[in-house]
Design a protein around this motif. Structure first.
Motif, PDB file in Angstrom:
ATOM      1  N   UNK A   1    -119.338   3.840  74.729  1.00  0.00           N
ATOM      2  CA  UNK A   1    -118.065   3.235  74.549  1.00  0.00           C
ATOM      3  C   UNK A   1    -117.137   3.410  75.828  1.00  0.00           C
ATOM      4  N   UNK A   2    -117.993   2.729  76.892  1.00  0.00           N
ATOM      5  CA  UNK A   2    -117.124   2.889  78.387  1.00  0.00           C
ATOM      6  C   UNK A   2    -117.221   1.504  79.034  1.00  0.00           C
ATOM      7  N   UNK A   3    -116.319   1.582  80.083  1.00  0.00           N
ATOM      8  CA  UNK A   3    -116.108   0.331  80.892  1.00  0.00           C
ATOM      9  C   UNK A   3    -117.508  -0.008  81.586  1.00  0.00           C
ATOM     10  N   UNK A   4    -118.398   0.869  81.676  1.00  0.00           N
ATOM     11  CA  UNK A   4    -119.804   0.630  82.389  1.00  0.00           C
ATOM     12  C   UNK A   4    -120.459  -0.658  81.302  1.00  0.00           C
ATOM     13  N   UNK A   5    -120.401   0.145  80.359  1.00  0.00           N
ATOM     14  CA  UNK A   5    -120.941  -0.912  79.126  1.00  0.00           C
ATOM     15  C   UNK A   5    -120.495  -2.406  79.024  1.00  0.00           C
ATOM     16  N   UNK A   6    -119.206  -2.163  79.080  1.00  0.00           N
ATOM     17  CA  UNK A   6    -118.334  -3.342  79.186  1.00  0.00           C
ATOM     18  C   UNK A   6    -118.909  -4.571  80.206  1.00  0.00           C
ATOM     19  N   UNK A   7    -119.159  -3.969  81.537  1.00  0.00           N
ATOM     20  CA  UNK A   7    -119.500  -4.512  82.807  1.00  0.00           C
ATOM     21  C   UNK A   7    -120.699  -5.282  82.429  1.00  0.00           C
TER      22      UNK A   7
ATOM     23  N   UNK B   1    -106.580  -3.141  67.432  1.00  0.00           N
ATOM     24  CA  UNK B   1    -106.710  -1.977  68.520  1.00  0.00           C
ATOM     25  C   UNK B   1    -108.318  -2.301  69.248  1.00  0.00           C
ATOM     26  N   UNK B   2    -108.277  -2.626  70.486  1.00  0.00           N
ATOM     27  CA  UNK B   2    -109.522  -2.831  71.097  1.00  0.00           C
ATOM     28  C   UNK B   2    -109.735  -1.799  72.351  1.00  0.00           C
ATOM     29  N   UNK B   3    -110.886  -1.243  72.754  1.00  0.00           N
ATOM     30  CA  UNK B   3    -110.626  -0.618  73.918  1.00  0.00           C
ATOM     31  C   UNK B   3    -112.050   0.389  74.177  1.00  0.00           C
ATOM     32  N   UNK B   4    -111.836   1.280  75.062  1.00  0.00           N
ATOM     33  CA  UNK B   4    -112.803   1.894  75.507  1.00  0.00           C
ATOM     34  C   UNK B   4    -112.294   3.384  76.028  1.00  0.00           C
ATOM     35  N   UNK B   5    -113.446   4.293  75.801  1.00  0.00           N
ATOM     36  CA  UNK B   5    -112.976   5.565  76.155  1.00  0.00           C
ATOM     37  C   UNK B   5    -113.068   5.955  77.901  1.00  0.00           C
ATOM     38  N   UNK B   6    -112.147   6.765  78.542  1.00  0.00           N
ATOM     39  CA  UNK B   6    -112.315   6.957  79.776  1.00  0.00           C
ATOM     40  C   UNK B   6    -112.798   8.403  79.837  1.00  0.00           C
ATOM     41  N   UNK B   7    -114.220   8.314  80.377  1.00  0.00           N
ATOM     42  CA  UNK B   7    -114.874   9.663  80.262  1.00  0.00           C
ATOM     43  C   UNK B   7    -114.784  10.252  78.903  1.00  0.00           C
TER      44      UNK B   7
END
Length: 355
Positions: free
Chosen positions: A71-77, A137-143
Motif C-alpha cells: 500500500x505505497x506510492x510506488x504501487x500507485x505509480x 477515506x483514500x490513501x497509502x502508507x508512507x514507509x
C-alpha cells in the motif's frame, strides 16, 4: 438488506449491488472500465463479479500484489502508468475489488489520475465492508507509517456482497470483527452485547450486524465528514493500535499483525487508560479485555518494544499542536476525544495487557 444512502454515494448489498451497478454503467456511458484486484480477489472474486456485469464497454484488469506492505506510492505509480498505457481518460471508471488495501489505494489512484476519475468500491473483506465502505477515506502508507498520504473523496457506489466473505480465512474475519466491536464500544452497548457469544452467529446474523455497523459509521461520518470532532471517535484504539501495527510491520524480528489484531490490542490499552483518566469502570475494562482475548490470540509485546511503539505515536493523524490525542471511553457508547495521556499511564496499560 436495504440499501443505505450517504451524503455522496449509495451503499448496496448482495443482489441489489448488481442491479445498481448495471444501471450505473448504462446511465454514465463510461469510455472504458478498469478493475483493480490483487492475486486473491482476481482468482476468487473477479469471476463471479464479471458474470453479473452487463456492459459492452471494454474492461481491462489491473492486478497488484496483496498485503499492507504494497500500500505505497510506488504501487500507485505502477497503476497510474498502466492506466496511461491503456488509454484511460477522464470518462473512465475504476472498480476496486478487494480489501482495505485495494479500496484505499484504488480510491486514491482514481482521485488523482487526471485530477479525478469515477470509481466504485467493492469491499471483499469483512474489515473493508464495515470500515472502508463508508467515509471516503483514500490513501497509502508512507514507509511503515499508516495512511499518511491520501484524500477524502467518496466513490460513486459501494457494493457489499457478503458472499465474498466465504473466500476469507478465519484470521481475516476476526480482523474485520474488531472494527465491528469498536463500533459497539463507541456507540451502542446493545450492539456491543450482540457479540457476547459469536458461536451462535449465522451468516444471516452477520449480514444484519454488517448492515448495522455500516449505519453506525454512516451516522458518524455524515455528522463530521472531515474528522473535526465526532469522527475522531472512530479512532478508538487506533492511536496505539496503529503504532503497534506499524512497529510490527517494520521490525524484522516480529510477525506482521493484521489491522484488526493490532487494533484489538489498542482497544484493550485504551480501555485501561480510560479507567485511569475518564472514569470507565474497572469492571467494564476487565470485561472488554476478557471478551477480546477470548476471540484473539494474545500477542507478545516485550518491555523493550514499548519505547519504539510510543515513539511512533507522534505520527498519529489526530495529533495537533504537538499533542498526541487519544479517544477514550467514559462508558460503553460514551466516547470522549482529544485526551492527553502521560507516558507513564501508557506503560501501565501495556503491563495491564500483558498480565
Amino acid at each position: 438488506m436495504d440499501s443505505i444512502s450517504t451524503n455522496d454515494c449509495m451503499i448496496h448489498f448482495n443482489e441489489s449491488c448488481y442491479v445498481a451497478l448495471n444501471k450505473h454503467l448504462i446511465d454514465n456511458n463510461f469510455s472504458k472500465i478498469f478493475i483493480l484486484v490483487d492475486e486473491n480477489t482476481h482468482a476468487h472474486c473477479l469471476p463471479p463479479f464479471l458474470q453479473k456485469m452487463a456492459t459492452n464497454v471494454t474492461i481491462e484488469i489491473i492486478e497488484i500484489e496483496s498485503g499492507e506492505v504494497n500500500k505505497t506510492i510506488d504501487t500507485c505509480v505502477g497503476v497510474w502508468d498502466t492506466l496511461s498505457e491503456l488509454n484511460a481518460d477522464r470518462k473512465s471508471l475504476l472498480i476496486n475489488i478487494g480489501g482495505g488495501v485495494i479500496t484505499d489505494l484504488g480510491g486514491f489512484v482514481a482521485c488523482t489520475f487526471k485530477r479525478g476519475i469515477a470509481y466504485i468500491n467493492v469491499p471483499t473483506s469483512l474489515l473493508s465492508m464495515v470500515d472502508a465502505s463508508v467515509g471516503g477515506k483514500t490513501g497509502v502508507d508512507l514507509g511503515h507509517l499508516k495512511n499518511q498520504i491520501g484524500v477524502i473523496s467518496n466513490p460513486n457506489l459501494v457494493l457489499i456482497d457478503t458472499q465474498f466473505l466465504n473466500t476469507l480465512p478465519k484470521n481475516q474475519m476476526r480482523s474485520g470483527m474488531a472494527e465491528m466491536l469498536k463500533h459497539g464500544l463507541i456507540s451502542s452497548a446493545s450492539y456491543w452485547n450482540k457479540f457476547r457469544d459469536l458461536s451462535k452467529l449465522s451468516l444471516d446474523n452477520l449480514d444484519e450486524l454488517i448492515h448495522e455497523s455500516v449505519l453506525i459509521k454512516k451516522h458518524v461520518v455524515e455528522n463530521d465528514p472531515f474528522e473535526d470532532n465526532l469522527r475522531k471517535t472512530l479512532n478508538y484504539g487506533h492511536t496505539l493500535g496503529h503504532a503497534i501495527e506499524s512497529y510490527f510491520l517494520s521490525n524484522p524480528t516480529k510477525t506482521t499483525l493484521l489491522h484488526g489484531e493490532a487494533i484489538v490490542i489498542g482497544m484493550i490499552l485504551a480501555s485501561y487508560i480510560s479507567t485511569q483518566l475518564v472514569g470507565l469502570s474497572s469492571k467494564t475494562t476487565k470485561d472488554i479485555k476478557d471478551l477480546f482475548l477470548s476471540y484473539y490470540d494474545k500477542v507478545v509485546i516485550d518491555e523493550s518494544d514499548y519505547p519504539p511503539i510510543i515513539d511512533l505515536l507522534k505520527y498519529d493523524k489526530k495529533n495537533n499542536h504537538g499533542n498526541i490525542n487519544f479517544v477514550l471511553l467514559e462508558a460503553i457508547g460514551k466516547p470522549t476525544i482529544d485526551c492527553l495521556v502521560d507516558e507513564a499511564i501508557i506503560l501501565d496499560a501495556f503491563k495491564f495487557y500483558d498480565e
